[in-house]
Write an enzyme that holds these catalytic residues in place. Structure first.
Site, PDB file in Angstrom:
ATOM      1  N   LYS A   1      -9.382   0.001  11.569  1.00 41.44           N
ATOM      2  CA  LYS A   1      -9.384  -0.002  10.103  1.00 41.44           C
ATOM      3  C   LYS A   1     -10.675  -0.559   9.504  1.00 41.44           C
ATOM      4  O   LYS A   1     -11.046  -0.195   8.383  1.00 41.44           O
ATOM      5  CB  LYS A   1      -8.180  -0.789   9.580  1.00 41.44           C
ATOM      6  CG  LYS A   1      -6.849  -0.078   9.791  1.00 41.44           C
ATOM      7  CD  LYS A   1      -5.709  -0.843   9.137  1.00 41.44           C
ATOM      8  CE  LYS A   1      -4.385  -0.130   9.346  1.00 41.44           C
ATOM      9  NZ  LYS A   1      -3.283  -0.831   8.658  1.00 41.44           N
TER      10      LYS A   1
ATOM     11  N   ASP B   1      -2.134   0.442   2.321  1.00 38.30           N
ATOM     12  CA  ASP B   1      -1.165  -0.519   2.863  1.00 38.30           C
ATOM     13  C   ASP B   1      -0.601  -1.425   1.766  1.00 38.30           C
ATOM     14  O   ASP B   1       0.613  -1.673   1.715  1.00 38.30           O
ATOM     15  CB  ASP B   1      -1.818  -1.390   3.939  1.00 38.30           C
ATOM     16  CG  ASP B   1      -1.994  -0.666   5.250  1.00 38.30           C
ATOM     17  OD1 ASP B   1      -1.252   0.304   5.495  1.00 38.30           O
ATOM     18  OD2 ASP B   1      -2.870  -1.069   6.041  1.00 38.30           O
TER      19      ASP B   1
END
Length: 284
Positions: free
Chosen positions: A72, A108
């Site tokens: 990420k 997220d």
């Protein structure tokens, strides 16, 4: 069965490991329900092949892809643009092809807060205790601050003061950080909190059965307890909270709604969440 043609747009997820992911079922169900000529696949890519893998996805014109652990942060070096929230958190989990450019987003945080909203939790004005300072923890912290949280307290094994300072400077939200070993302060901050979030991997894999909260006496009535882990569906933390009579949520809702936001970014359409729930998330 989907009819794959020469015009079918390809989406996917790059991570290692990732073959266990529920994301292909989730997105392919959504494509089918809306009649979108698209397919979503998992690209399990070892670290030594990551550079070649990302360049290959871009060279082949992949329309969009998700990024999961451990990439990420690393993916940010390969993108033409990064959204403000993703740059602030220092992580990207969704990449969108926009013309000849690839743009990184972070869904997220929004996914987590949308999952909370379905439980009747509005983050505005709330005090949070967050365990962890990794990508997911930072995404949740940043988005909660942007959405009006009153105060965020981070507990972590290593120093998380930089995370707290980042949140304060970027959003104006009150934020502070302490060592998870400081159980006196942990008890005090939990007594003031509206929401406790475990955003670490403690409770899954080799750490299954473990919990960062020493015992149920640290929890109080009125506290909502969330864990971003979804396998197992009930971690030791959630079991402790349930036994104390507290409302809880695991990571399945976050997984669903972060995926729904990625789907919207890729297609411009809302994911048919109810259909996807029945197929991929019958527990929700």
């Amino acid at each position: 069965m989907q009819n794959i043609t020469g015009y079918t747009k390809v989406y996917g997820i790059i991570a290692d490991p990732i073959r266990h992911s529920i994301s292909p079922l989730m997105h392919n169900t959504a494509f089918g329900a809306l009649g979108i000529d698209g397919v979503y696949v998992a690209f399990e890519t070892p670290e030594e092949q990551f550079d070649a893998g990302v360049r290959g996805l871009k060279a082949l014109g992949i329309q969009g892809f998700n990024v999961s652990m451990p990439y990420k942060r690393r993916i940010m070096d390969y993108l033409d643009e990064i959204s403000p929230a993703a740059r602030l958190a220092g992580a990207v989990n969704t990449v969108v092809r926009e013309g000849d450019r690839y743009v990184g987003y972070l869904t997220d945080g929004t996914g987590f807060l949308q999952a909370l909203a379905t439980e009747g939790i509005d983050i505005a004005g709330k005090k949070l205790v967050i365990l962890g300072k990794g990508g997911a923890a930072t995404a949740i912290s940043v988005q909660a601050a942007l959405d009006g949280a009153a105060k965020i307290t981070i507990f972590n094994r290593s120093d998380a003061s930089e995370n707290a300072e980042l949140i304060r400077k970027a959003t104006g939200c009150q934020a502070e950080a302490y060592s998870i070993a400081d159980t006196t302060t942990l008890r005090q901050k939990l007594a003031e909190a509206d929401l406790l979030v475990n955003a670490t991997n403690v409770g899954m894999g080799n750490l299954q059965g473990q919990c960062l909260i020493p015992d149920a006496s640290y929890l109080h009535q009125g506290l909502f307890v969330a864990d971003i882990i979804y396998n197992p569906k009930k971690t030791a933390l959630l079991a402790m909270a349930e036994q104390a009579g507290l409302p809880t949520a695991n990571g399945l809702g976050m997984l669903l709604y972060q995926g729904a936001e990625a789907f919207r970014l890729w297609t411009g359409q809302d994911m048919p969440v109810d259909v996807v729930k029945r197929t991929a998330f019958p527990e929700l």
